[in-house]
Design a protein around this motif. Structure first.
Motif, PDB file in Angstrom:
ATOM      1  N   TYR A 123      -2.481  -3.572  11.748  1.00 39.05           N
ATOM      2  CA  TYR A 123      -3.210  -2.805  10.765  1.00 39.05           C
ATOM      3  C   TYR A 123      -4.328  -2.110  11.424  1.00 39.05           C
ATOM      4  CZ  TYR A 123      -5.369  -2.116   6.381  1.00 39.05           C
ATOM      5  OH  TYR A 123      -5.988  -1.384   5.294  1.00 39.05           O
ATOM      6  N   PHE A 124      -4.671  -2.800  12.591  1.00 37.33           N
ATOM      7  CA  PHE A 124      -5.719  -2.169  13.395  1.00 37.33           C
ATOM      8  C   PHE A 124      -5.517  -1.051  14.357  1.00 37.33           C
ATOM      9  CE2 PHE A 124      -7.786  -6.232  12.144  1.00 37.33           C
ATOM     10  CZ  PHE A 124      -9.190  -5.831  12.223  1.00 37.33           C
ATOM     11  N   THR A 125      -4.201  -1.178  14.621  1.00 37.00           N
ATOM     12  CA  THR A 125      -3.816  -0.180  15.929  1.00 37.00           C
ATOM     13  C   THR A 125      -2.870   0.979  15.486  1.00 37.00           C
ATOM     14  OG1 THR A 125      -2.120  -1.524  16.521  1.00 37.00           O
ATOM     15  CG2 THR A 125      -4.165  -1.849  17.568  1.00 37.00           C
ATOM     16  N   ASP A 126      -2.114   0.870  14.372  1.00 44.13           N
ATOM     17  CA  ASP A 126      -0.977   1.574  14.002  1.00 44.13           C
ATOM     18  C   ASP A 126      -1.382   2.329  12.588  1.00 44.13           C
ATOM     19  OD1 ASP A 126       1.544   2.841  12.975  1.00 44.13           O
ATOM     20  OD2 ASP A 126       2.700   1.101  13.995  1.00 44.13           O
ATOM     21  N   ASP A 127      -1.803   3.494  12.639  1.00 44.59           N
ATOM     22  CA  ASP A 127      -2.047   4.279  11.577  1.00 44.59           C
ATOM     23  C   ASP A 127      -0.889   4.371  10.259  1.00 44.59           C
ATOM     24  OD1 ASP A 127      -4.305   4.869  12.819  1.00 44.59           O
ATOM     25  OD2 ASP A 127      -3.777   7.004  13.174  1.00 44.59           O
ATOM     26  N   LYS A 128       0.315   4.483  10.894  1.00 40.89           N
ATOM     27  CA  LYS A 128       1.431   4.821   9.638  1.00 40.89           C
ATOM     28  C   LYS A 128       1.436   3.168   9.121  1.00 40.89           C
ATOM     29  CE  LYS A 128       3.986   8.374  12.145  1.00 40.89           C
ATOM     30  NZ  LYS A 128       5.243   8.929  12.959  1.00 40.89           N
ATOM     31  N   ALA A 129       1.599   2.137  10.138  1.00 43.17           N
ATOM     32  CA  ALA A 129       1.656   0.795   9.472  1.00 43.17           C
ATOM     33  C   ALA A 129       0.337   0.407   8.474  1.00 43.17           C
ATOM     34  CB  ALA A 129       1.690  -0.339  10.523  1.00 43.17           C
ATOM     35  N   ARG A 130      -0.881   0.907   8.632  1.00 40.87           N
ATOM     36  CA  ARG A 130      -1.704   0.785   7.980  1.00 40.87           C
ATOM     37  C   ARG A 130      -1.818   1.502   6.602  1.00 40.87           C
ATOM     38  NH1 ARG A 130      -5.391   1.308  11.465  1.00 40.87           N
ATOM     39  NH2 ARG A 130      -5.892   3.744  11.226  1.00 40.87           N
ATOM     40  N   HIS A 131      -1.465   2.679   6.639  1.00 37.92           N
ATOM     41  CA  HIS A 131      -1.106   3.668   5.362  1.00 37.92           C
ATOM     42  C   HIS A 131      -0.191   2.979   4.486  1.00 37.92           C
ATOM     43  CE1 HIS A 131      -3.069   7.247   7.732  1.00 37.92           C
ATOM     44  NE2 HIS A 131      -3.877   6.180   7.431  1.00 37.92           N
ATOM     45  N   ALA A 132       0.971   2.366   5.132  1.00 40.47           N
ATOM     46  CA  ALA A 132       1.894   1.916   4.410  1.00 40.47           C
ATOM     47  C   ALA A 132       1.640   0.489   3.561  1.00 40.47           C
ATOM     48  CB  ALA A 132       3.059   1.581   5.224  1.00 40.47           C
ATOM     49  N   THR A 133       0.694  -0.201   4.578  1.00 38.07           N
ATOM     50  CA  THR A 133       0.395  -1.616   3.806  1.00 38.07           C
ATOM     51  C   THR A 133      -0.443  -1.094   2.511  1.00 38.07           C
ATOM     52  OG1 THR A 133       0.326  -2.458   5.966  1.00 38.07           O
ATOM     53  CG2 THR A 133      -1.021  -3.475   4.443  1.00 38.07           C
ATOM     54  N   LEU A 134      -1.365  -0.131   2.838  1.00 33.43           N
ATOM     55  CA  LEU A 134      -2.253   0.013   1.747  1.00 33.43           C
ATOM     56  C   LEU A 134      -1.678   0.611   0.368  1.00 33.43           C
ATOM     57  CD1 LEU A 134      -5.468   1.607   3.716  1.00 33.43           C
ATOM     58  CD2 LEU A 134      -5.240  -0.588   2.258  1.00 33.43           C
ATOM     59  N   ALA A 135      -0.463   1.445   0.657  1.00 30.15           N
ATOM     60  CA  ALA A 135      -0.009   2.172  -0.505  1.00 30.15           C
ATOM     61  C   ALA A 135       0.911   1.197  -0.928  1.00 30.15           C
ATOM     62  CB  ALA A 135       1.243   3.215   0.403  1.00 30.15           C
ATOM     63  N   ALA A 136       1.170   0.018  -0.447  1.00 35.63           N
ATOM     64  CA  ALA A 136       1.983  -0.995  -1.212  1.00 35.63           C
ATOM     65  C   ALA A 136       0.869  -2.032  -2.159  1.00 35.63           C
ATOM     66  CB  ALA A 136       2.484  -2.054  -0.440  1.00 35.63           C
ATOM     67  N   MET A 137      -0.446  -2.032  -2.008  1.00 35.37           N
ATOM     68  CA  MET A 137      -1.496  -2.922  -2.449  1.00 35.37           C
ATOM     69  C   MET A 137      -2.420  -2.301  -3.380  1.00 35.37           C
ATOM     70  SD  MET A 137      -3.768  -3.985   0.626  1.00 35.37           S
ATOM     71  CE  MET A 137      -2.336  -4.753   1.619  1.00 35.37           C
ATOM     72  N   MET A 138      -2.769  -0.823  -3.079  1.00 35.96           N
ATOM     73  CA  MET A 138      -3.932  -0.354  -3.634  1.00 35.96           C
ATOM     74  C   MET A 138      -3.381   0.467  -5.041  1.00 35.96           C
ATOM     75  SD  MET A 138      -6.275  -1.106  -1.587  1.00 35.96           S
ATOM     76  CE  MET A 138      -7.607  -0.123  -2.397  1.00 35.96           C
ATOM     77  N   THR A 139      -4.341   0.424  -6.206  1.00 36.33           N
ATOM     78  CA  THR A 139      -4.091   1.406  -6.968  1.00 36.33           C
ATOM     79  C   THR A 139      -4.141   2.835  -6.951  1.00 36.33           C
ATOM     80  OG1 THR A 139      -6.307   1.641  -7.772  1.00 36.33           O
ATOM     81  CG2 THR A 139      -5.492  -0.405  -8.802  1.00 36.33           C
ATOM     82  N   SER A 140      -3.505   3.563  -7.503  1.00 39.09           N
ATOM     83  CA  SER A 140      -3.142   5.025  -7.357  1.00 39.09           C
ATOM     84  C   SER A 140      -4.748   5.979  -7.171  1.00 39.09           C
ATOM     85  CB  SER A 140      -2.339   5.845  -8.232  1.00 39.09           C
ATOM     86  OG  SER A 140      -3.048   5.308  -9.723  1.00 39.09           O
ATOM     87  N   GLN A 141      -5.585   5.235  -7.901  1.00 42.00           N
ATOM     88  CA  GLN A 141      -6.934   5.902  -8.027  1.00 42.00           C
ATOM     89  C   GLN A 141      -7.569   5.563  -6.694  1.00 42.00           C
ATOM     90  OE1 GLN A 141      -5.865   3.977 -10.174  1.00 42.00           O
ATOM     91  NE2 GLN A 141      -6.128   4.754 -12.404  1.00 42.00           N
ATOM     92  N   ALA A 142      -7.402   4.358  -5.921  1.00 38.04           N
ATOM     93  CA  ALA A 142      -8.349   3.829  -4.945  1.00 38.04           C
ATOM     94  C   ALA A 142      -7.610   4.123  -3.544  1.00 38.04           C
ATOM     95  CB  ALA A 142      -8.464   2.424  -5.082  1.00 38.04           C
ATOM     96  N   LEU A 143      -6.264   4.423  -3.524  1.00 40.95           N
ATOM     97  CA  LEU A 143      -5.642   4.610  -2.298  1.00 40.95           C
ATOM     98  C   LEU A 143      -6.159   5.612  -1.009  1.00 40.95           C
ATOM     99  CD1 LEU A 143      -3.180   3.775  -0.497  1.00 40.95           C
ATOM    100  CD2 LEU A 143      -1.721   5.530  -1.727  1.00 40.95           C
ATOM    101  N   ASP A 144      -6.484   6.758  -1.538  1.00 45.80           N
ATOM    102  CA  ASP A 144      -7.229   8.014  -0.699  1.00 45.80           C
ATOM    103  C   ASP A 144      -8.172   7.185  -0.304  1.00 45.80           C
ATOM    104  OD1 ASP A 144      -4.759   9.194  -1.100  1.00 45.80           O
ATOM    105  OD2 ASP A 144      -5.545  10.694  -2.559  1.00 45.80           O
ATOM    106  N   ARG A 145      -9.196   6.799  -0.837  1.00 43.37           N
ATOM    107  CA  ARG A 145     -10.583   6.406  -0.342  1.00 43.37           C
ATOM    108  C   ARG A 145     -10.448   5.190   0.411  1.00 43.37           C
ATOM    109  NH1 ARG A 145     -13.137   3.040  -4.763  1.00 43.37           N
ATOM    110  NH2 ARG A 145     -11.700   1.544  -3.713  1.00 43.37           N
ATOM    111  N   GLN A 146      -9.494   4.241   0.179  1.00 47.10           N
ATOM    112  CA  GLN A 146      -9.475   2.862   1.028  1.00 47.10           C
ATOM    113  C   GLN A 146      -8.739   3.352   2.341  1.00 47.10           C
ATOM    114  OE1 GLN A 146     -10.753  -0.013  -0.176  1.00 47.10           O
ATOM    115  NE2 GLN A 146     -10.755  -0.492   2.164  1.00 47.10           N
ATOM    116  N   ILE A 147      -7.790   4.338   2.444  1.00 51.02           N
ATOM    117  CA  ILE A 147      -7.257   4.763   3.694  1.00 51.02           C
ATOM    118  C   ILE A 147      -8.391   5.629   4.398  1.00 51.02           C
ATOM    119  CG2 ILE A 147      -5.945   6.609   4.674  1.00 51.02           C
ATOM    120  CD1 ILE A 147      -3.673   6.134   2.761  1.00 51.02           C
TER     121      ILE A 147
END
Length: 267
Positions: free
Chosen positions: A120-144
């Motif tokens: 999650y710290f080192t891999d941008d793609k893995a981090r974005h995929a993780t957040l896409a699975a857990m965040m609401t649609s409104q909060a996803l871009d901000r949290q990324i």
């Protein structure tokens, strides 16, 4: 016959049986070095928590914090509904929780554990995929945006480069949970976490260090599941470190990180 643990493995006790007696002749700079490492650790953790939180008392759609809308939930002394387990994995993250308080608690713990891995710290793609699975649609871009900035600053502070990413140790485990508010649509769950962060390199600016943090996670019921809409955090509660002043060696940490599996998800 029970399997014996290998020497030097397993969880260390927090308190020694016999009080440690200071030795004479300790180099004067040793205490300063330890203090410097602790100060650097606090700076790194503060930067990470400030930038990765992304919430400040409101949900992603601009509505007031649920704490002002509902009365605090009663403490659950039964441990919750043990049948409220996730139904499937999406991008390695357990999703599909039951529509009740126990499901919201399990989602909060699992989502924060998923945000605590080295990848999650080192891999941008893995981090974005993780957040896409857990965040609401409104909060996803901000949290990324928040987590991309926060993770990069942490890696820079730790001296991690593309060639030393494999040396990063990052883990998290939940110590406890507390539901502060709950409705069928919004839940606020506090998760008390302990974590490890650092690099198994003797030349790194900070050795592997422990952290204690309480995360406040606001979840919304969206698309038939509990999803994160806001994350904030504060330091502690932090226990006294009653062990010796000699931390585990870099080599032992490297071996432990590779041989011990990460803690399992809840449920």
């Amino acid at each position: 016959m029970a399997r014996q643990s290998a020497p030097g493995r397993g969880t260390r006790v927090l308190v020694d049986e016999t009080p440690t007696v200071p030795k004479s002749g300790k180099p004067w700079w040793r205490g300063m070095a330890v203090t410097g490492a602790i100060f650097l650790a606090l700076v790194i953790l503060a930067v990470f928590m400030r930038l990765s939180g992304g919430g400040s008392g409101s949900t992603s759609d601009g509505s007031p914090d649920s704490q002002s809308q509902t009365a605090p939930a009663e403490r659950d002394t039964t441990g919750g509904d043990t049948k409220s387990t996730a139904k499937k994995l999406v991008n390695g993250v357990p999703v599909g929780y039951t529509h009740n308080q126990a499901g919201a608690v399990q989602a909060a713990v699992n989502y924060q554990v998923a945000r605590s891995s080295a990848a999650y710290f080192t891999d941008d793609k893995a981090r974005h995929a993780t957040l896409a699975a857990m965040m609401t649609s409104q909060a996803l871009d901000r949290q990324i945006r928040n987590d991309d900035t926060g993770m990069q600053q942490v890696l820079t502070s730790l001296g991690v480069t593309s060639g030393s990413e494999d040396e990063l140790v990052a883990r998290g485990a939940a110590m406890g949970t507390r539901v502060t508010t709950y409705t069928d649509q919004v839940a606020t769950v506090e998760v008390w976490m302990t974590g490890l962060i650092g690099v198994t390199d003797s030349n790194a600016p900070m050795p592997v260090s422990a952290s204690w943090t309480t995360y406040t996670l606001t979840l919304q019921w969206q698309s038939g599941d509990w999803k994160l809409s806001a994350i904030t955090s504060v330091n502690g509660p932090t226990p006294l470190d009653a062990g010796s002043d000699s931390p585990t060696s870099v080599d032992e940490f490297r071996t432990a990180d590779r041989e011990f599996n990460a803690p399992p998800y809840v449920g």
